[in-house]
Motif scaffolding. Structure first.
Motif, mmCIF file in Angstrom:
data_model
loop_
_atom_site.group_PDB
_atom_site.id
_atom_site.type_symbol
_atom_site.label_atom_id
_atom_site.label_comp_id
_atom_site.label_asym_id
_atom_site.label_seq_id
_atom_site.Cartn_x
_atom_site.Cartn_y
_atom_site.Cartn_z
ATOM 1 N N TRP A 233 43.484 21.486 17.528
ATOM 2 C CA TRP A 233 42.240 21.344 16.777
ATOM 3 C C TRP A 233 42.453 20.371 15.626
ATOM 4 O O TRP A 233 43.430 20.485 14.879
ATOM 5 N N THR A 234 41.533 19.443 15.455
ATOM 6 C CA THR A 234 41.561 18.528 14.321
ATOM 7 C C THR A 234 40.618 19.072 13.259
ATOM 8 O O THR A 234 39.431 19.285 13.521
ATOM 9 N N ALA B 215 34.258 12.039 12.330
ATOM 10 C CA ALA B 215 33.676 11.990 13.675
ATOM 11 C C ALA B 215 34.627 12.548 14.724
ATOM 12 O O ALA B 215 34.194 13.090 15.738
ATOM 13 N N GLY B 216 35.934 12.446 14.480
ATOM 14 C CA GLY B 216 36.924 12.955 15.419
ATOM 15 C C GLY B 216 37.340 14.390 15.174
ATOM 16 O O GLY B 216 38.185 14.923 15.897
ATOM 17 N N ALA B 217 36.757 15.021 14.173
ATOM 18 C CA ALA B 217 37.159 16.386 13.817
ATOM 19 C C ALA B 217 36.437 17.427 14.666
ATOM 20 O O ALA B 217 35.288 17.243 15.058
ATOM 21 N N ASP B 218 37.142 18.516 14.921
ATOM 22 C CA ASP B 218 36.537 19.674 15.584
ATOM 23 C C ASP B 218 35.829 20.554 14.558
ATOM 24 O O ASP B 218 34.811 21.174 14.866
ATOM 25 N N ILE B 219 36.371 20.598 13.371
ATOM 26 C CA ILE B 219 35.840 21.408 12.265
ATOM 27 C C ILE B 219 36.101 20.643 10.970
ATOM 28 O O ILE B 219 37.129 19.974 10.844
ATOM 29 N N ALA B 220 35.202 20.777 10.011
ATOM 30 C CA ALA B 220 35.424 20.200 8.680
ATOM 31 C C ALA B 220 35.430 21.328 7.649
ATOM 32 O O ALA B 220 34.684 22.302 7.776
ATOM 33 N N ILE B 221 36.293 21.170 6.677
ATOM 34 C CA ILE B 221 36.309 22.067 5.520
ATOM 35 C C ILE B 221 35.872 21.210 4.341
ATOM 36 O O ILE B 221 36.466 20.167 4.064
ATOM 37 N N ILE B 222 34.818 21.646 3.663
ATOM 38 C CA ILE B 222 34.241 20.860 2.566
ATOM 39 C C ILE B 222 34.470 21.616 1.261
ATOM 40 O O ILE B 222 33.867 22.668 1.022
ATOM 41 N N ALA C 166 35.068 4.614 3.315
ATOM 42 C CA ALA C 166 34.017 5.098 4.216
ATOM 43 C C ALA C 166 34.416 4.931 5.675
ATOM 44 O O ALA C 166 34.101 5.792 6.508
ATOM 45 N N MET C 167 35.126 3.852 5.993
ATOM 46 C CA MET C 167 35.582 3.673 7.380
ATOM 47 C C MET C 167 36.557 4.775 7.766
ATOM 48 O O MET C 167 36.481 5.335 8.863
ATOM 49 N N ARG C 168 37.468 5.104 6.876
ATOM 50 C CA ARG C 168 38.435 6.173 7.144
ATOM 51 C C ARG C 168 37.721 7.502 7.304
ATOM 52 O O ARG C 168 37.918 8.235 8.275
ATOM 53 N N THR C 169 36.862 7.827 6.334
ATOM 54 C CA THR C 169 36.152 9.097 6.354
ATOM 55 C C THR C 169 35.296 9.235 7.601
ATOM 56 O O THR C 169 35.333 10.264 8.280
ATOM 57 N N LYS C 170 34.516 8.211 7.904
ATOM 58 C CA LYS C 170 33.625 8.279 9.064
ATOM 59 C C LYS C 170 34.410 8.497 10.347
ATOM 60 O O LYS C 170 34.035 9.320 11.185
ATOM 61 N N SER C 171 35.502 7.780 10.510
ATOM 62 C CA SER C 171 36.306 7.902 11.721
ATOM 63 C C SER C 171 36.975 9.264 11.830
ATOM 64 O O SER C 171 36.950 9.903 12.888
#
Length: 154
Positions: free
Chosen positions: A5-6, A78-85, A70-75
């Motif tokens: 999982w990413t 977009a490739g994550a299964d889950i995000a923790i904010i 923004a390029m790093r973050t967007k990529s």
């Protein structure tokens, strides 16, 4: 073979929350790859001018860095299964709110992590979240449950 999982870790960079999640993930041997924005504040601010050249105007200095970040973050998001904010206590994390909105728009499930004092200000962000955690260890427990169905050992 099980899935890795990413998990994208978005938000404040002034506390040890990322390290606490990483330690917990390792302790439980979860199949997780943790990814994040650049967390060295100066590097994040100055990457654009370091790569593309000096700017006398602070607006353009910041813009060059913001575009690379923004390029790093967007990529990564977009490739994550889950995000923790993560929304911390000390600073307002406008970037974290933006990441939460992007995650929601992309259909990426996310968990917010913040103190109760932010509940009212983040009510819409939390309403779209799949969970609201107060401590990094709760995030680890949530990941263990999502990935393996493990209940917390308390």
């Amino acid at each position: 073979m099980s899935m890795v999982w990413t998990v994208y870790l978005s938000g404040e960079i002034h506390s040890d929350w990322r390290e606490r999640i990483e330690t917990g993930v390792k302790a439980l041997d979860l199949p997780v790859e943790l990814v994040a924005p650049i967390t060295v504040h100066e590097d994040s601010d100055d990457c654009g001018v370091a790569i593309f050249g000096r700017e006398d105007n602070k607006f353009w200095h910041d813009r060059k860095g913001a575009q690379l970040n923004a390029m790093r973050t967007k990529s990564l998001l977009a490739g994550a299964d889950i995000a923790i904010i993560r929304f911390g206590e000390k600073y307002k994390q406008w970037n974290a709110a933006f990441d939460a909105g992007q995650a929601a728009a992309l259909g990426i499930p996310y968990i917010t992590l913040h103190p109760t004092e932010h509940d009212h200000a983040l009510k819409e962000v939390d309403a779209a979240a799949n969970g609201v955690a107060r401590e990094p260890e709760q995030v680890v427990d949530a990941l263990a449950y999502i990935i393996r169905g493990d209940m917390p050992k308390s």
